[in-house]
Design a protein around this motif. Structure first.
Motif, short mmCIF file in Angstrom:
data_model
loop_
_atom_site.label_atom_id
_atom_site.label_comp_id
_atom_site.label_asym_id
_atom_site.label_seq_id
_atom_site.Cartn_x
_atom_site.Cartn_y
_atom_site.Cartn_z
N PRO A 5 13.21 -27.01 -7.50
CA PRO A 5 13.56 -27.64 -8.78
C PRO A 5 14.76 -27.00 -9.46
CG PRO A 5 11.32 -26.70 -8.86
CD PRO A 5 11.87 -26.45 -7.50
N ARG A 6 14.98 -25.72 -9.22
CA ARG A 6 16.12 -25.04 -9.83
C ARG A 6 17.44 -25.48 -9.19
NH1 ARG A 6 11.81 -21.79 -10.66
NH2 ARG A 6 11.81 -20.44 -12.49
N LEU A 7 17.36 -25.96 -7.95
CA LEU A 7 18.56 -26.41 -7.25
C LEU A 7 18.75 -27.92 -7.30
CD1 LEU A 7 18.36 -24.13 -4.07
CD2 LEU A 7 19.68 -23.76 -6.17
N ALA A 8 17.75 -28.64 -7.81
CA ALA A 8 17.80 -30.11 -7.82
C ALA A 8 19.01 -30.64 -8.59
CB ALA A 8 16.51 -30.67 -8.39
N THR A 9 19.36 -30.01 -9.70
CA THR A 9 20.50 -30.49 -10.49
C THR A 9 21.82 -30.32 -9.73
OG1 THR A 9 20.75 -28.35 -11.58
CG2 THR A 9 19.37 -30.00 -12.70
#
Length: 136
Positions: A5-9
């Motif tokens: 989730p931290r890399l999703a953006t």
């Protein structure tokens, strides 16, 4: 689960951050070298490279020494993403090492390096044995 989730953006899928980090340290390597360094199969590497290229994070150039290969480089966009990846990894690492002393962390890294080297050596030995068996 914590890193994704931290890399999703950043539009990075699972594991693609590893390719970005390696390229930030060793630009101009080819897909085979990426696979070997990250200890992943060629198909996984090819998919990651296609995705990273479509996101504008990397570009490929024909290797002037071996025209069959492409050297892979981070774009300016890719270079700008690397610190964000490192920040996300640091956050997850902080969560994972909570309550661990610096000495314990150093020992953990030492032991994990032994395991990683053993696994890598085993894979290299298997590859050599497979080549010998095939007569190549």
């Amino acid at each position: 689960m914590l890193l994704t989730p931290r890399l999703a953006t950043l539009r990075l899928g699972f594991g693609q951050h590893m390719f970005m980090l390696l390229l930030s340290m060793k630009e101009g390597v080819n897909q085979k070298t990426l696979s070997e360094q990250l200890m992943v199969d060629k198909t996984t590497t090819a998919k990651a490279i296609r995705k990273l290229e479509s996101e504008g994070y990397i570009h490929k150039e024909i290797d002037p020494i071996d025209l069959r290969n492409h050297k892979i480089f981070l774009t300016d966009t890719g270079k700008a993403v690397v610190p964000k990846i490192l920040d996300a990894l640091a956050e997850v690492m902080e969560i994972g090492t909570k309550g661990m002393s610096a000495e314990e962390y150093i020992e953990l890294m030492r032991l994990l390096n032994i395991i990683l080297n053993n696994l890598n050596n085993h894979v290299q030995t298997q590859d050599s044995n497979d080549s010998i068996e095939k007569g190549t």
